[in-house]
Design a protein around this motif. Structure first.
Motif, mmCIF file in Angstrom:
data_model
loop_
_atom_site.group_PDB
_atom_site.id
_atom_site.type_symbol
_atom_site.label_atom_id
_atom_site.label_comp_id
_atom_site.label_asym_id
_atom_site.label_seq_id
_atom_site.Cartn_x
_atom_site.Cartn_y
_atom_site.Cartn_z
ATOM 1 N N LEU A 405 2.565 18.910 4.440
ATOM 2 C CA LEU A 405 2.297 17.589 3.870
ATOM 3 C C LEU A 405 2.985 17.491 2.516
ATOM 4 O O LEU A 405 2.848 18.389 1.677
ATOM 5 C CB LEU A 405 0.791 17.376 3.698
ATOM 6 C CG LEU A 405 -0.075 17.613 4.946
ATOM 7 C CD1 LEU A 405 -1.548 17.513 4.593
ATOM 8 C CD2 LEU A 405 0.274 16.616 6.028
ATOM 9 N N SER A 406 3.705 16.395 2.282
ATOM 10 C CA SER A 406 4.428 16.263 1.013
ATOM 11 C C SER A 406 4.717 14.798 0.720
ATOM 12 O O SER A 406 4.432 13.912 1.531
ATOM 13 C CB SER A 406 5.739 17.066 1.048
ATOM 14 O OG SER A 406 6.578 16.590 2.098
ATOM 15 N N ALA A 407 5.308 14.581 -0.445
ATOM 16 C CA ALA A 407 5.709 13.234 -0.892
ATOM 17 C C ALA A 407 4.531 12.279 -0.875
ATOM 18 O O ALA A 407 4.523 11.266 -0.171
ATOM 19 C CB ALA A 407 6.856 12.704 -0.037
ATOM 20 N N TYR A 408 3.525 12.580 -1.707
ATOM 21 C CA TYR A 408 2.303 11.768 -1.737
ATOM 22 C C TYR A 408 2.545 10.433 -2.436
ATOM 23 O O TYR A 408 3.238 10.362 -3.457
ATOM 24 C CB TYR A 408 1.180 12.536 -2.427
ATOM 25 C CG TYR A 408 0.621 13.652 -1.567
ATOM 26 C CD1 TYR A 408 -0.477 13.430 -0.748
ATOM 27 C CD2 TYR A 408 1.213 14.913 -1.562
ATOM 28 C CE1 TYR A 408 -0.983 14.446 0.059
ATOM 29 C CE2 TYR A 408 0.718 15.935 -0.766
ATOM 30 C CZ TYR A 408 -0.384 15.692 0.051
ATOM 31 O OH TYR A 408 -0.878 16.688 0.853
ATOM 32 N N GLU A 409 1.933 9.385 -1.887
ATOM 33 C CA GLU A 409 2.099 8.030 -2.416
ATOM 34 C C GLU A 409 0.759 7.309 -2.403
ATOM 35 O O GLU A 409 -0.114 7.610 -1.575
ATOM 36 C CB GLU A 409 3.110 7.244 -1.568
ATOM 37 C CG GLU A 409 4.503 7.837 -1.526
ATOM 38 C CD GLU A 409 5.441 7.038 -0.630
ATOM 39 O OE1 GLU A 409 5.068 5.906 -0.234
ATOM 40 O OE2 GLU A 409 6.534 7.554 -0.320
ATOM 41 N N PRO A 410 0.585 6.339 -3.304
ATOM 42 C CA PRO A 410 -0.666 5.568 -3.293
ATOM 43 C C PRO A 410 -0.721 4.585 -2.128
ATOM 44 O O PRO A 410 0.299 4.023 -1.723
ATOM 45 C CB PRO A 410 -0.633 4.831 -4.638
ATOM 46 C CG PRO A 410 0.815 4.740 -4.994
ATOM 47 C CD PRO A 410 1.460 5.976 -4.437
ATOM 48 N N LEU A 411 -1.917 4.419 -1.596
ATOM 49 C CA LEU A 411 -2.196 3.377 -0.612
ATOM 50 C C LEU A 411 -3.160 2.408 -1.280
ATOM 51 O O LEU A 411 -4.370 2.644 -1.334
ATOM 52 C CB LEU A 411 -2.819 3.972 0.656
ATOM 53 C CG LEU A 411 -3.244 2.957 1.723
ATOM 54 C CD1 LEU A 411 -2.031 2.411 2.463
ATOM 55 C CD2 LEU A 411 -4.232 3.579 2.710
ATOM 56 N N ASN A 412 -2.615 1.322 -1.808
ATOM 57 C CA ASN A 412 -3.444 0.317 -2.463
ATOM 58 C C ASN A 412 -2.738 -1.039 -2.380
ATOM 59 O O ASN A 412 -1.701 -1.168 -1.733
ATOM 60 C CB ASN A 412 -3.728 0.697 -3.929
ATOM 61 C CG ASN A 412 -2.467 0.933 -4.733
ATOM 62 O OD1 ASN A 412 -1.356 0.587 -4.311
ATOM 63 N ND2 ASN A 412 -2.613 1.532 -5.913
ATOM 64 N N ARG A 413 -3.330 -2.049 -2.969
ATOM 65 C CA ARG A 413 -2.769 -3.391 -3.037
ATOM 66 C C ARG A 413 -2.259 -3.860 -1.663
ATOM 67 O O ARG A 413 -2.994 -3.789 -0.675
ATOM 68 C CB ARG A 413 -1.677 -3.453 -4.118
ATOM 69 C CG ARG A 413 -2.239 -3.119 -5.519
ATOM 70 C CD ARG A 413 -1.215 -3.255 -6.608
ATOM 71 N NE ARG A 413 -0.748 -4.627 -6.741
ATOM 72 C CZ ARG A 413 -1.397 -5.600 -7.378
ATOM 73 N NH1 ARG A 413 -2.567 -5.371 -7.931
ATOM 74 N NH2 ARG A 413 -0.890 -6.806 -7.438
ATOM 75 N N ASN A 414 -1.019 -4.319 -1.560
ATOM 76 C CA ASN A 414 -0.502 -4.853 -0.299
ATOM 77 C C ASN A 414 -0.493 -3.802 0.815
ATOM 78 O O ASN A 414 -0.727 -4.118 1.983
ATOM 79 C CB ASN A 414 0.920 -5.395 -0.495
ATOM 80 C CG ASN A 414 0.959 -6.629 -1.384
ATOM 81 O OD1 ASN A 414 0.381 -7.656 -1.060
ATOM 82 N ND2 ASN A 414 1.633 -6.519 -2.522
ATOM 83 N N ARG A 415 -0.236 -2.550 0.452
ATOM 84 C CA ARG A 415 -0.223 -1.474 1.443
ATOM 85 C C ARG A 415 -1.593 -1.286 2.101
ATOM 86 O O ARG A 415 -1.704 -1.099 3.320
ATOM 87 C CB ARG A 415 0.201 -0.155 0.798
ATOM 88 C CG ARG A 415 1.675 -0.030 0.488
ATOM 89 C CD ARG A 415 1.953 1.345 -0.085
ATOM 90 N NE ARG A 415 3.378 1.615 -0.216
ATOM 91 C CZ ARG A 415 3.881 2.796 -0.527
ATOM 92 N NH1 ARG A 415 3.058 3.816 -0.756
ATOM 93 N NH2 ARG A 415 5.175 2.970 -0.625
ATOM 94 N N LEU A 416 -2.636 -1.289 1.291
ATOM 95 C CA LEU A 416 -3.983 -1.103 1.826
ATOM 96 C C LEU A 416 -4.357 -2.254 2.756
ATOM 97 O O LEU A 416 -4.929 -2.036 3.837
ATOM 98 C CB LEU A 416 -4.992 -0.986 0.678
ATOM 99 C CG LEU A 416 -6.462 -0.847 1.082
ATOM 100 C CD1 LEU A 416 -6.672 0.369 1.975
ATOM 101 C CD2 LEU A 416 -7.350 -0.760 -0.164
ATOM 102 N N ILE A 417 -4.030 -3.466 2.342
ATOM 103 C CA ILE A 417 -4.306 -4.629 3.193
ATOM 104 C C ILE A 417 -3.569 -4.491 4.524
ATOM 105 O O ILE A 417 -4.123 -4.759 5.598
ATOM 106 C CB ILE A 417 -3.889 -5.926 2.479
ATOM 107 C CG1 ILE A 417 -4.683 -6.102 1.174
ATOM 108 C CG2 ILE A 417 -4.106 -7.139 3.389
ATOM 109 C CD1 ILE A 417 -4.191 -7.251 0.301
ATOM 110 N N ALA A 418 -2.320 -4.042 4.451
ATOM 111 C CA ALA A 418 -1.505 -3.904 5.662
ATOM 112 C C ALA A 418 -2.092 -2.868 6.611
ATOM 113 O O ALA A 418 -2.196 -3.104 7.827
ATOM 114 C CB ALA A 418 -0.070 -3.533 5.284
#
Length: 649
Positions: A405-418
């Protein structure tokens, strides 16, 4: 001595009644005035009209406001200012006008919110007035007296809603909870005492709670009303009150009614001349309960239902929870009980001083901390809660390959809705997703074209989007499965449209566990690969220099008209297209999925510019430069608004 509640004076003997009347004779320039003795409040009226009390009570406030308007505050000065008028049509004392104005100013949409200000526990209400006006405050003052008055008002409103219980002489129960802020205990005690000052209503204290748990307690019939003492992600010196009944969370209109009742209650105590009773430090004087096990079990059952089967459906998953020293720490125990490895979770001890900063899933520092922890332990998922756990955000690995597992990114705003919409596109095809007004053009395309869902972009504010979703579903015009703000506030139809960050986490954890069990595996971010995202997303906040909400409205109107005028005709800026379906502020498309949106704050003297584009240079040339050219010759805007953020961009 024992202080009777001003609504319920004890019946005096004839001799005591004569004594009170004689004491109440007030000398005036026309002779002496004996107050009328009528109704249940004759003792209170007699006492408060005693000459020495009446003469001294308002002497130090003769230069204050008496029109009942809210004090102003803002960038020019943090001190409260009240319009200086001396009398009104009912001859209300100026001191009481300061008190009522401060109660009105605590309205923040569908909540009560302010800066905590303490005062002495006994004596005259004069001390409260001094506490309000003798401090430099950046928000309206929220005092224990205010909490008491709101408690009494809320109890009366819930009592009116529970007619059947009243008719059957059954006790109405209101639950009070709080987040970890130390001064929350003082406010909870005052609120609970206000509740119990209303006949037939009992307060129960649940201690450390979450905001969504309060509504759950109501709908589970553990109580008839719920009050959460919290200021969510605001600084530690702030606090507030969020209110619920079995019908749901309070609306803006409900808060208006609440304030009217609180002012009425404050007037009783003002006339009585003393502060209502209070407890010692750290004490809440009512029945104590622990309803949280019910709420934890409900979330646990929801995760099991999402994943399906087994006592340990999360076995094999490594999850990092950052509770931010807030109320959502208990979710870690649920994850552990269901088999997840949560050994790297952190900030699980509730601490209202917030040593790592007030928890906010949108905070860059909180995101960075959680991302770092996930990278250290190769976590499958990171979860972030705000203080009262009604909002959440997430961290996910972009790359999932051969157990790496690598390249961690936030899941929030438009991404979370999607991603949440992906879930509902499978479980409820063609349903409606209601979002706030600042979601991206790319999200709208993803929801409608890629997922085949209906997208309704509505007004910013979690109460607004929830109300719209309920309206759509109840009217039969659609099936609104989810109402969600870009901030992370999310309410789902299957959860009774309860705004609940922990339930949002239930859905994401469930999706992760189901994906983990499949042969393909992969990153959850792959499910939203079709979402078009812009490299440059920003919100520029411009303060109104005189700190006035009236000026905020005027400047916004002028600014918005100017922008609209440049979307057509000979003044049209190349690439600008007005979004005519937008319901809040003014929104302009700039081509290629970019946009900007100008909107004013409802509660603070500021105007914000939300922008999205392919790069900083592209936004600067397509949005910022044309706007600066447009307002350069407008003295009202350039002199009334701090546009430094535009010039610096």
């Amino acid at each position: 001595c024992m202080i009777p509640h001003p609504h319920q004076p004890k019946a005096p003997s004839v001799m005591l009644l004569l004594l009170v009347v004689l004491m109440a004779i007030v000398p005036t320039s026309q002779g002496f005035v004996v107050p009328s003795i009528s109704g249940s409040s004759y003792v209170r009226r007699a006492i408060t009209l005693h000459a020495s009390t009446a003469a001294n009570k308002d002497a130090s406030f003769s230069n204050g406001a008496s029109d009942g308007t809210a004090p102003s505050y803002g960038s020019t000065s943090d001190q409260f200012h009240f319009p200086a008028t001396e009398i009104d049509d009912v001859n209300t004392p100026p001191s009481f006008h300061k008190l009522s104005a401060s109660l009105k100013s605590l309205k923040s949409g569908s909540d009560i919110r302010g800066q905590f200000v303490d005062h002495q526990r006994t004596g005259s209400l004069t001390s409260v007035i001094h506490s309000i006006i003798d401090r430099s405050l950046s928000m309206p003052p929220l005092t224990p007296l205010a909490a008491y008055c709101f408690g009494a008002s809320f109890a009366n409103m819930v009592k009116q809603e529970c007619v059947d219980k009243v008719n059957d002489d059954k006790l109405i129960k209101i639950c009070v909870g709080l987040d970890p802020r130390p001064h929350g205990v003082r406010l909870a005690d005052a609120f609970a005492r206000g509740v119990e000052g209303v006949e037939g209503v009992q307060a129960v204290y649940n201690g450390l709670s979450t905001t969504p748990s309060m509504f759950e307690f109501c709908r589970a019939d553990l109580c008839d009303g719920g009050a959460m003492i919290t200021a969510s992600h605001l600084p530690e010196d702030r606090n507030g009150i969020k209110l619920f009944t079995k019908s749901g969370g309070y609306t803006k209109a409900d808060i208006d009614t609440l304030i009217i009742g609180a002012i009425r209650e404050a007037r009783h105590w003002h006339d009585f001349g003393v502060l209502p009773p209070t407890s010692g430090d750290g004490a809440v004087d009512c029945t104590h309960v622990d309803f949280m096990p019910h709420y934890r079990n409900r979330l646990r059952d929801a995760i099991i239902a999402e994943v399906g089967g087994g006592d340990k459906p999360l076995a094999g998953l490594k999850i990092v929870l950052n509770a931010g020293n807030g109320s959502g720490y208990f979710f870690n125990d649920i994850l552990a009980d269901l088999g997840a490895d949560v050994s790297n979770s952190f900030l699980l001890t509730p601490d209202g001083t917030f040593p790592s900063g007030v928890p906010n899933p949108e905070s860059t520092s909180m995101i960075a901390e959680t991302k770092s922890k996930c990278e250290e332990c190769c976590a499958d998922l990171g979860i972030l809660f705000d203080t009262d756990a009604d909002r959440s955000g997430f961290i996910l690995p972009r790359t999932v390959a051969k157990g790496s597992l690598s390249a961690y990114e936030p899941l929030n705003r438009n991404r979370l809705i999607a991603l949440l919409s992906v879930i509902f596109s499978s479980s409820s095809p063609g349903c409606t997703i209601v979002t706030d007004s600042v979601t991206s053009e790319g999200l709208a395309k993803f929801l409608t074209a890629d997922l085949g869902l209906e997208h309704v972009r509505y007004l910013k504010g979690y109460a607004n989007v929830i109300g719209k979703a309920v309206e759509i579903t109840e009217s039969g015009h659609g099936n609104a499965e989810m109402a969600i703000e870009t901030s992370g506030h999310c309410a789902m139809k299957e959860n009774g449209y309860l705004d609940d960050g922990t339930y949002t986490a239930v859905k994401i954890v469930g999706l992760l566990a189901r994906t983990y069990k499949t042969a393909s595996g992969g990153s959850l971010l792959d499910l939203i690969s079709g979402l078009q995202e812009k490299a440059e997303e920003n919100e520029l906040r411009m303060n109104v220099l005189d700190g006035s909400l009236e000026s905020t409205q005027d400047l916004f109107d002028q600014f918005a008209r100017m922008i609209e005028a440049h979307t057509e005709g000979q003044n049209k800026v190349e690439g600008w297209e007005l979004d005519t379906e937008n319901l809040e502020g003014v929104r302009v498309r700039t081509g290629g999925g970019g946009f900007f949106m100008l909107r004013k704050s409802l509660h603070d003297p500021l105007i914000s510019l939300q922008i999205e584009g392919d790069s900083t240079d592209e936004v600067r040339s397509a949005v910022i430069s044309p706007i600066l050219d447009m307002i350069r010759g407008d003295n009202d805007i350039t002199n009334g608004l701090d546009i430094g953020v535009l010039r610096e961009y």
